[in-house]
Design a protein around this motif. Sequence first.
Motif, PDB file in Angstrom:
ATOM      1  N   ASN A  99       0.498  -1.604   0.090  1.00  0.00           N
ATOM      2  CA  ASN A  99       0.364  -0.211   0.031  1.00  0.00           C
ATOM      3  C   ASN A  99       0.904   1.124  -0.060  1.00  0.00           C
ATOM      4  N   ARG A 100       0.910   1.884  -1.359  1.00  0.00           N
ATOM      5  CA  ARG A 100       1.574   3.350  -1.549  1.00  0.00           C
ATOM      6  C   ARG A 100       1.008   4.176  -0.915  1.00  0.00           C
ATOM      7  N   PHE A 101       1.551   5.478  -0.523  1.00  0.00           N
ATOM      8  CA  PHE A 101       0.152   6.870  -0.529  1.00  0.00           C
ATOM      9  C   PHE A 101       0.933   7.568  -0.152  1.00  0.00           C
ATOM     10  N   MET A 102       0.533   8.868  -0.317  1.00  0.00           N
ATOM     11  CA  MET A 102       0.458   9.939   0.116  1.00  0.00           C
ATOM     12  C   MET A 102      -0.012  10.369   1.620  1.00  0.00           C
ATOM     13  N   CYS A 103       0.400  11.161   2.214  1.00  0.00           N
ATOM     14  CA  CYS A 103      -0.673  10.989   3.562  1.00  0.00           C
ATOM     15  C   CYS A 103      -0.333  12.485   3.594  1.00  0.00           C
ATOM     16  N   GLU A 104      -0.446  13.717   3.753  1.00  0.00           N
ATOM     17  CA  GLU A 104      -0.356  15.049   3.962  1.00  0.00           C
ATOM     18  C   GLU A 104       0.657  15.519   2.876  1.00  0.00           C
ATOM     19  N   GLY A 105       2.039  15.525   3.025  1.00  0.00           N
ATOM     20  CA  GLY A 105       3.036  15.588   2.281  1.00  0.00           C
ATOM     21  C   GLY A 105       4.443  14.347   2.262  1.00  0.00           C
ATOM     22  N   VAL A 106       4.040  13.382   2.880  1.00  0.00           N
ATOM     23  CA  VAL A 106       4.610  12.578   3.243  1.00  0.00           C
ATOM     24  C   VAL A 106       4.502  11.019   1.943  1.00  0.00           C
ATOM     25  N   ASP A 107       5.180  10.246   1.045  1.00  0.00           N
ATOM     26  CA  ASP A 107       5.134   9.098   0.721  1.00  0.00           C
ATOM     27  C   ASP A 107       5.262   8.256   1.914  1.00  0.00           C
ATOM     28  N   VAL A 108       4.278   7.194   1.395  1.00  0.00           N
ATOM     29  CA  VAL A 108       3.824   6.163   2.657  1.00  0.00           C
ATOM     30  C   VAL A 108       4.490   4.657   1.950  1.00  0.00           C
ATOM     31  N   TRP A 109       5.386   3.959   1.882  1.00  0.00           N
ATOM     32  CA  TRP A 109       4.286   2.098   1.499  1.00  0.00           C
ATOM     33  C   TRP A 109       4.886   1.601   2.719  1.00  0.00           C
ATOM     34  N   ILE A 110       3.859   0.842   2.830  1.00  0.00           N
ATOM     35  CA  ILE A 110       3.430  -0.246   3.733  1.00  0.00           C
ATOM     36  C   ILE A 110       3.100  -1.671   2.914  1.00  0.00           C
ATOM     37  N   THR A 111       4.532  -2.783   3.475  1.00  0.00           N
ATOM     38  CA  THR A 111       3.417  -4.112   2.980  1.00  0.00           C
ATOM     39  C   THR A 111       4.500  -4.736   4.548  1.00  0.00           C
ATOM     40  N   HIS A 112       3.232  -6.116   4.195  1.00  0.00           N
ATOM     41  CA  HIS A 112       4.250  -6.616   5.527  1.00  0.00           C
ATOM     42  C   HIS A 112       5.535  -6.646   6.225  1.00  0.00           C
ATOM     43  N   ILE A 113       6.614  -8.385   4.831  1.00  0.00           N
ATOM     44  CA  ILE A 113       7.448  -8.134   4.695  1.00  0.00           C
ATOM     45  C   ILE A 113       8.608  -7.540   4.511  1.00  0.00           C
ATOM     46  N   GLY A 114       9.034  -6.849   5.005  1.00  0.00           N
ATOM     47  CA  GLY A 114       9.523  -5.914   4.029  1.00  0.00           C
ATOM     48  C   GLY A 114      11.017  -5.469   4.781  1.00  0.00           C
ATOM     49  N   GLY A 115      12.168  -6.516   5.729  1.00  0.00           N
ATOM     50  CA  GLY A 115      12.597  -5.971   6.139  1.00  0.00           C
ATOM     51  C   GLY A 115      13.481  -5.281   6.573  1.00  0.00           C
ATOM     52  N   TYR A 116      14.325  -4.884   6.736  1.00  0.00           N
ATOM     53  CA  TYR A 116      14.932  -3.477   7.699  1.00  0.00           C
ATOM     54  C   TYR A 116      16.169  -3.141   6.386  1.00  0.00           C
ATOM     55  N   PRO A 117      16.439  -2.002   6.995  1.00  0.00           N
ATOM     56  CA  PRO A 117      17.994  -0.638   6.613  1.00  0.00           C
ATOM     57  C   PRO A 117      19.405  -2.048   6.348  1.00  0.00           C
ATOM     58  N   GLY A 118      19.626  -2.142   5.291  1.00  0.00           N
ATOM     59  CA  GLY A 118      20.506  -3.044   4.912  1.00  0.00           C
ATOM     60  C   GLY A 118      20.153  -4.349   4.506  1.00  0.00           C
ATOM     61  N   LYS A 119      19.211  -4.963   4.992  1.00  0.00           N
ATOM     62  CA  LYS A 119      18.760  -6.773   4.936  1.00  0.00           C
ATOM     63  C   LYS A 119      16.927  -6.527   4.364  1.00  0.00           C
ATOM     64  N   TYR A 120      16.623  -5.477   3.223  1.00  0.00           N
ATOM     65  CA  TYR A 120      16.070  -5.445   3.055  1.00  0.00           C
ATOM     66  C   TYR A 120      14.679  -6.524   1.923  1.00  0.00           C
ATOM     67  N   ASN A 121      13.874  -7.255   1.585  1.00  0.00           N
ATOM     68  CA  ASN A 121      13.306  -8.224   1.159  1.00  0.00           C
ATOM     69  C   ASN A 121      13.605  -7.941  -0.051  1.00  0.00           C
ATOM     70  N   PRO A 122      14.648  -9.449  -0.475  1.00  0.00           N
ATOM     71  CA  PRO A 122      15.165  -9.503  -1.922  1.00  0.00           C
ATOM     72  C   PRO A 122      13.747  -9.090  -3.140  1.00  0.00           C
ATOM     73  N   ASN A 123      12.331  -9.107  -2.666  1.00  0.00           N
ATOM     74  CA  ASN A 123      11.169  -8.526  -3.660  1.00  0.00           C
ATOM     75  C   ASN A 123      10.915  -7.648  -3.762  1.00  0.00           C
TER      76      ASN A 123
END
Length: 164
Positions: free
Chosen positions: A69-93
């Motif tokens: 789910n990618r959307f704008m909230c006010e002036g912020v670009d937001v991306w929500i996903t369930h399995i995303g990983g974290y900085p340096g170890k993001y989900n390969p998909n």
Amino acid sequence: MKKILLLSDTHSHLDDAILKYVNLADEVWHAGDIGNLLVTDTLQKHKPLRAVFGNIDDAKARLEFPLHNRFMCEGVDVWITHIGGYPGKYNPNIREELQQNPPKLFICGHSHILKVQFDKKLNLLHMNPGACGKSGFHTVKTMLRFVIDGDKIKDLEIIELGSK
């Protein structure tokens, strides 16, 4: 200005402690592993809801909510996903798309580990609210709340709901 309540990994659990914070928010965002759709139906009765399905969610949840789910909230670009990983170890998909077009705020769940970290390489804020359900290895139920004001993300708070 919007007050956001961010939760994940309810695994069919929703109680009055969670609803207390829902009622203080302008919007509720759920980062997947909803479990029973009674959870999201109840949340939607209280506040506007943005959600994604997680790996434990059934076909009904997958029809109602997207994987990403990618959307704008006010002036912020937001991306929500369930399995995303974290900085340096993001989900390969999603790694390539994330690197080519990073949002300002990247949110995921799945790990049941609360983590907020700034990714200097992609210039984005990563959030995982942990888990507020009773299933999983976490010991304390957690959520996050914060404010989006224009293009600023501020007033971040960790909410601990006690032992599961």
